[in-house]
Design a protein around this motif. Structure first.
Motif, PDB file in Angstrom:
ATOM      1  N   GLY A  30       0.805  -1.226   0.000  1.00 49.22           N
ATOM      2  CA  GLY A  30       0.000   0.000   0.000  1.00 49.22           C
ATOM      3  C   GLY A  30       0.828   1.260   0.000  1.00 49.22           C
ATOM      4  O   GLY A  30       2.048   1.228  -0.163  1.00 49.22           O
ATOM      5  N   TYR A  36       5.224   1.089  -4.036  1.00 43.90           N
ATOM      6  CA  TYR A  36       3.799   0.897  -4.357  1.00 43.90           C
ATOM      7  C   TYR A  36       3.274   2.123  -5.101  1.00 43.90           C
ATOM      8  O   TYR A  36       2.594   2.012  -6.125  1.00 43.90           O
ATOM      9  N   ARG A  40       1.615   2.124  -8.774  1.00 45.77           N
ATOM     10  CA  ARG A  40       0.260   2.610  -8.966  1.00 45.77           C
ATOM     11  C   ARG A  40       0.226   3.721 -10.005  1.00 45.77           C
ATOM     12  O   ARG A  40      -0.677   3.783 -10.846  1.00 45.77           O
ATOM     13  N   PHE A  46      -5.868   3.086  -8.882  1.00 43.86           N
ATOM     14  CA  PHE A  46      -5.945   1.897  -8.041  1.00 43.86           C
ATOM     15  C   PHE A  46      -6.668   0.734  -8.722  1.00 43.86           C
ATOM     16  O   PHE A  46      -6.203  -0.407  -8.713  1.00 43.86           O
ATOM     17  N   ILE A  73      -0.590 -11.436   0.726  1.00 41.73           N
ATOM     18  CA  ILE A  73      -2.036 -11.300   0.531  1.00 41.73           C
ATOM     19  C   ILE A  73      -2.299 -10.734  -0.857  1.00 41.73           C
ATOM     20  O   ILE A  73      -1.636  -9.777  -1.279  1.00 41.73           O
ATOM     21  N   LEU A  74      -3.216 -11.371  -1.533  1.00 43.17           N
ATOM     22  CA  LEU A  74      -3.668 -10.941  -2.853  1.00 43.17           C
ATOM     23  C   LEU A  74      -3.864  -9.433  -2.874  1.00 43.17           C
ATOM     24  O   LEU A  74      -4.519  -8.880  -1.984  1.00 43.17           O
ATOM     25  N   SER A  76      -5.929  -6.704  -4.140  1.00 42.62           N
ATOM     26  CA  SER A  76      -7.225  -6.461  -4.758  1.00 42.62           C
ATOM     27  C   SER A  76      -8.029  -5.594  -3.807  1.00 42.62           C
ATOM     28  O   SER A  76      -7.441  -4.860  -3.015  1.00 42.62           O
ATOM     29  N   LEU A  79     -14.314  -4.509  -2.663  1.00 45.04           N
ATOM     30  CA  LEU A  79     -15.450  -3.962  -3.415  1.00 45.04           C
ATOM     31  C   LEU A  79     -15.526  -4.449  -4.861  1.00 45.04           C
ATOM     32  O   LEU A  79     -16.353  -3.976  -5.647  1.00 45.04           O
ATOM     33  N   PHE A  91     -13.080   5.523  -7.421  1.00 47.97           N
ATOM     34  CA  PHE A  91     -12.405   6.134  -6.273  1.00 47.97           C
ATOM     35  C   PHE A  91     -12.177   7.594  -6.570  1.00 47.97           C
ATOM     36  O   PHE A  91     -11.635   7.946  -7.602  1.00 47.97           O
ATOM     37  N   GLY A  96     -11.982   7.995  -0.781  1.00 49.71           N
ATOM     38  CA  GLY A  96     -12.336   6.601  -0.628  1.00 49.71           C
ATOM     39  C   GLY A  96     -13.269   6.131  -1.721  1.00 49.71           C
ATOM     40  O   GLY A  96     -13.534   6.857  -2.688  1.00 49.71           O
ATOM     41  N   PRO A  97     -13.795   4.909  -1.570  1.00 48.33           N
ATOM     42  CA  PRO A  97     -14.605   4.303  -2.626  1.00 48.33           C
ATOM     43  C   PRO A  97     -15.992   4.913  -2.754  1.00 48.33           C
ATOM     44  O   PRO A  97     -16.568   5.371  -1.771  1.00 48.33           O
ATOM     45  N   PHE A 144      -9.041 -13.175  -0.115  1.00 46.56           N
ATOM     46  CA  PHE A 144      -9.937 -12.500   0.827  1.00 46.56           C
ATOM     47  C   PHE A 144     -11.206 -12.004   0.158  1.00 46.56           C
ATOM     48  O   PHE A 144     -11.309 -11.918  -1.063  1.00 46.56           O
ATOM     49  N   SER A 160     -18.174   5.104   1.707  1.00 45.47           N
ATOM     50  CA  SER A 160     -17.855   5.031   3.140  1.00 45.47           C
ATOM     51  C   SER A 160     -18.895   5.823   3.926  1.00 45.47           C
ATOM     52  O   SER A 160     -19.528   6.724   3.379  1.00 45.47           O
TER      53      SER A 160
HETATM   54  O1  CP3 Z   1      -3.829  -6.097   2.652  1.00 45.76           O
HETATM   55  C1  CP3 Z   1      -3.402  -5.945   1.503  1.00 45.76           C
HETATM   56  O2  CP3 Z   1      -2.267  -5.509   1.245  1.00 45.76           O
HETATM   57  C2  CP3 Z   1      -4.275  -6.400   0.345  1.00 45.76           C
HETATM   58  C3  CP3 Z   1      -5.017  -5.394  -0.321  1.00 45.76           C
HETATM   59  C4  CP3 Z   1      -6.304  -4.832   0.246  1.00 45.76           C
HETATM   60  C5  CP3 Z   1      -6.773  -3.573  -0.167  1.00 45.76           C
HETATM   61  N1  CP3 Z   1      -8.021  -3.366   0.356  1.00 45.76           N
HETATM   62  C6  CP3 Z   1      -6.033  -2.661  -1.057  1.00 45.76           C
HETATM   63  C7  CP3 Z   1      -6.416  -1.247  -1.078  1.00 45.76           C
HETATM   64  C8  CP3 Z   1      -7.269  -5.368   1.109  1.00 45.76           C
HETATM   65  C9  CP3 Z   1      -7.242  -6.654   1.895  1.00 45.76           C
HETATM   66  C10 CP3 Z   1      -8.347  -4.432   1.156  1.00 45.76           C
HETATM   67  C11 CP3 Z   1      -9.590  -4.664   1.910  1.00 45.76           C
HETATM   68  C12 CP3 Z   1     -10.564  -3.577   2.064  1.00 45.76           C
HETATM   69  N2  CP3 Z   1     -10.939  -2.641   1.146  1.00 45.76           N
HETATM   70  C13 CP3 Z   1     -11.362  -3.392   3.214  1.00 45.76           C
HETATM   71  C14 CP3 Z   1     -11.354  -4.277   4.431  1.00 45.76           C
HETATM   72  C15 CP3 Z   1     -10.171  -4.061   5.270  1.00 45.76           C
HETATM   73  C16 CP3 Z   1     -10.129  -2.759   5.983  1.00 45.76           C
HETATM   74  O3  CP3 Z   1      -9.193  -1.993   5.725  1.00 45.76           O
HETATM   75  O4  CP3 Z   1     -11.025  -2.517   6.814  1.00 45.76           O
HETATM   76  C17 CP3 Z   1     -12.192  -2.281   2.985  1.00 45.76           C
HETATM   77  C18 CP3 Z   1     -13.182  -1.690   3.961  1.00 45.76           C
HETATM   78  C19 CP3 Z   1     -11.928  -1.822   1.670  1.00 45.76           C
HETATM   79  C20 CP3 Z   1     -12.603  -0.720   0.942  1.00 45.76           C
HETATM   80  C21 CP3 Z   1     -11.632   0.311   0.568  1.00 45.76           C
HETATM   81  N3  CP3 Z   1     -10.710   0.192  -0.445  1.00 45.76           N
HETATM   82  C22 CP3 Z   1     -11.455   1.573   1.160  1.00 45.76           C
HETATM   83  C23 CP3 Z   1     -12.262   2.095   2.330  1.00 45.76           C
HETATM   84  C24 CP3 Z   1     -10.409   2.203   0.463  1.00 45.76           C
HETATM   85  C25 CP3 Z   1      -9.895   3.583   0.636  1.00 45.76           C
HETATM   86  C26 CP3 Z   1      -8.945   3.548   1.776  1.00 45.76           C
HETATM   87  C27 CP3 Z   1      -8.007   4.709   1.737  1.00 45.76           C
HETATM   88  O5  CP3 Z   1      -7.098   4.623   2.580  1.00 45.76           O
HETATM   89  O6  CP3 Z   1      -8.158   5.617   0.932  1.00 45.76           O
HETATM   90  C28 CP3 Z   1      -9.931   1.297  -0.494  1.00 45.76           C
HETATM   91  C29 CP3 Z   1      -8.806   1.533  -1.419  1.00 45.76           C
HETATM   92  C30 CP3 Z   1      -7.619   0.628  -1.252  1.00 45.76           C
HETATM   93  N4  CP3 Z   1      -7.678  -0.722  -1.156  1.00 45.76           N
HETATM   94  C31 CP3 Z   1      -6.251   1.026  -1.234  1.00 45.76           C
HETATM   95  C32 CP3 Z   1      -5.489  -0.158  -1.144  1.00 45.76           C
HETATM   96  C33 CP3 Z   1      -4.001  -0.285  -1.165  1.00 45.76           C
HETATM   97  C34 CP3 Z   1      -5.743   2.447  -1.383  1.00 45.76           C
HETATM   98  C35 CP3 Z   1      -5.802   2.751  -2.821  1.00 45.76           C
HETATM   99  C36 CP3 Z   1      -4.768   3.713  -3.260  1.00 45.76           C
HETATM  100  O7  CP3 Z   1      -5.018   4.911  -3.150  1.00 45.76           O
HETATM  101  O8  CP3 Z   1      -3.709   3.267  -3.741  1.00 45.76           O
END
Ligand code: CP3
Length: 354
Positions: A30, A36, A40, A46, A73-74, A76, A79, A91, A96-97, A144, A160
Motif C-alpha cells: 500500500g 507501491y 500505482r 488503483f 495477501i492478494l 485487490s 469492493l 475512487f 475513498g470508494p 480474501f 464510506s
Molecule cells: O492487505 C493488503 O495488502 C491487500 C489489499 C487490500 C486492499 N483493500 C487494497 C487497497 C485489502 C485486503 C483491502 C480490503 C478492504 N478494502 C477493506 C477491508 C479491510 C479494511 O481496511 O477494513 C475495505 C473496507 C476496503 C474498501 C476500501 N478500499 C477503502 C475504504 C479504500 C480507501 C482507503 C483509503 O485509505 O483511501 C480502499 C482503497 C484501497 N484498497 C487502497 C489499497 C491499497 C488504497 C488505494 C490507493 O489509493 O492506492
C-alpha cells in the motif's frame, strides 16, 4: 506447484507447533511504500492496478522484498464484488470508494445479479494464479473477501459512512429486504472465495470491517449468520492441504464466544481486546490473529519492540497465534518501522516456542 518452503502461517492457523510466531500485516501492500506509489502511478489508478495481473503481482510481492513476512495477501479490494454486480465502483481522490448506483429498495436488491466468479471476476483469479506462481512456494498466499454486511454498507450508503444511516434504516424498517441482500452477497462471496482457492489461494480471510457498528443481537442476525453461511460453503481442503479461514470483525471483541463457533479456523482481533483475555475466552476452539495498534508504528523502535514483547507475553506459550496489526497499516508509517515490527515478532517469539 512449488512446494511450500515456509508454512508457519498455515500451521499457526491450525494451532500446530511453529519455531517462531508467524507475522503479516493487513494492507501490507500500500501507499506507505514508495515502490507501491510508483507502480500505482504506472498503472494509472488503483482499480487499473487491481485489474493488471503483472502489476497486481508486483505490488503483492513488494512488502515481501523488504520484510521477512510469513504470508502474502492478494492485491485487490473487497469492493470487486459489488462492482461485478454492476454498481460502478470508482475512487475519488482522497475520498475513498464510491458507487454510481446505490441499493436501497426491494427492486434494487431483486435486480442484483450474483456474479459468476470465474468470468465476471476473471482479473482477480488471474492475479491469484500469477502471484501464486511468482511466490514459488516462498510463503502461502491469502485470498480474501468482505463480509456480506460490510459489502452491503458500501452498496447501500454509496460509499464510506460514519453513521450508516441508510443501511440501518433498511435493517430496522425492512429487515426482509436487508436479509435478501445479505443472502445474495453470501452466495456471491462463497463462490468468489472458492474460485480464489481453486486459483491458488492457500488461506482466506473475511473482512468484516463494519460488523462492530451493530448491537450484539443485530451482529448475530445480520453479519455473523452470513459469514457462517459462507464458511459452511467453502472448500476446506485443496491440493491435499487444509485451507484455513480467518474471520475478522473489527470491534467485535465483545462477541468472541459466538464468533468462535462460526466455523472459522482463526479469529482476527483488533487492538481494543487484550489478547490474553481473548485466548481465555475462545480456548482451544480457534487460533487468534493480531493485534497491535497500527499507530504504535509511529513510535520509535524501542517502543515498537516493547509493544510486540507485551503482546507475545500476553498470548504466552502454546500454539495458535498469528501476529498482525489490529487493522491495516497506515499510509504515513515509515517503512523502516514496519521492518522493526516484523523482525521483533520473529526475534522475541522464539522463547515461546521451545
Ligand atoms: O492487505 C493488503 O495488502 C491487500 C489489499 C487490500 C486492499 N483493500 C487494497 C487497497 C485489502 C485486503 C483491502 C480490503 C478492504 N478494502 C477493506 C477491508 C479491510 C479494511 O481496511 O477494513 C475495505 C473496507 C476496503 C474498501 C476500501 N478500499 C477503502 C475504504 C479504500 C480507501 C482507503 C483509503 O485509505 O483511501 C480502499 C482503497 C484501497 N484498497 C487502497 C489499497 C491499497 C488504497 C488505494 C490507493 O489509493 O492506492
Amino acid at each position: 506447484m512449488a512446494e511450500l518452503k515456509n508454512d508457519r502461517f498455515l500451521r499457526a492457523l491450525m494451532r500446530e507447533p511453529v519455531d517462531v510466531t508467524p507475522v503479516w500485516m493487513m494492507r501490507q501492500a500500500g501507499r506507505y511504500l514508495p515502490e507501491y506509489r510508483a507502480t500505482r502511478a504506472q498503472a494509472g489508478d488503483f482499480l487499473s492496478l487491481c485489474k493488471n495481473r503483472e502489476l497486481a503481482c508486483e505490488v503483492t510481492l513488494q512488502p515481501l522484498e523488504r520484510y521477512d513476512l510469513d504470508a502474502a495477501i492478494l492485491f485487490s479490494d473487497i469492493l470487486t464484488i459489488p462492482d461485478a454486480m454492476g454498481l460502478g465502483l470508482y475512487f475519488e481522490q482522497g475520498e475513498g470508494p464510491k458507487f454510481e448506483k446505490v441499493v436501497r429498495t426491494e427492486q434494487d436488491v431483486d435486480a442484483l445479479p450474483i456474479p459468476d466468479a470465474a468470468s465476471d471476476l476473471d482479473y482477480v483469479m488471474a492475479a491469484v494464479s500469477e502471484i501464486r506462481g511468482a511466490l514459488s512456494g516462498r510463503v502461502p498466499l491469502i485470498g480474501f473477501s468482505g463480509s456480506p454486511w460490510t459489502l452491503a454498507t458500501y452498496m447501500v450508503e454509496g460509499g464510506s459512512s460514519k453513521d450508516f444511516r441508510h443501511i440501518k434504516k433498511m435493517m430496522y424498517a425492512t429487515p426482509e429486504v436487508m436479509h435478501a441482500l445479505l443472502d445474495k452477497l453470501a452466495q456471491s462471496v462463497t463462490a468468489y472465495l472458492n474460485e480464489q482457492i481453486r486459483s491458488g489461494a492457500q488461506a482466506v480471510q473475511i473482512f468484516d470491517t463494519w460488523g462492530g457498528v451493530l448491537s450484539g443481537p443485530m451482529y448475530q442476525a445480520f453479519s455473523l449468520k452470513y459469514m457462517q453461511q459462507i464458511i459452511a460453503g467453502l472448500i476446506r481442503e485443496h491440493d491435499g492441504r487444509r485451507v484455513p479461514v480467518i474471520m475478522f470483525t473489527k470491534n467485535g471483541g465483545q462477541w468472541l464466544e459466538v464468533m468462535a463457533d462460526a466455523g472459522a479456523d482463526a479469529l482476527g482481533l483488533d487492538w481494543t481486546t487484550n489478547i490474553d483475555d481473548a485466548r481465555r475466552r475462545v480456548g482451544e476452539r480457534v487460533a487468534l490473529q493480531g493485534n497491535m495498534d497500527p499507530s504504535v508504528l509511529y513510535a520509535p523502535a524501542d517502543r515498537i519492540r516493547a509493544e510486540v514483547a507485551d503482546i507475545l507475553q500476553r498470548f504466552g506459550t502454546g500454539n495458535g497465534h498469528v501476529f498482525n496489526l489490529g487493522h491495516g497499516i497506515h499510509q504515513f508509517v515509515d517503512p523502516e518501522s514496519a521492518k522493526v515490527f516484523v523482525d521483533a515478532v520473529h526475534e522475541l517469539s522464539a522463547q515461546y516456542h521451545r
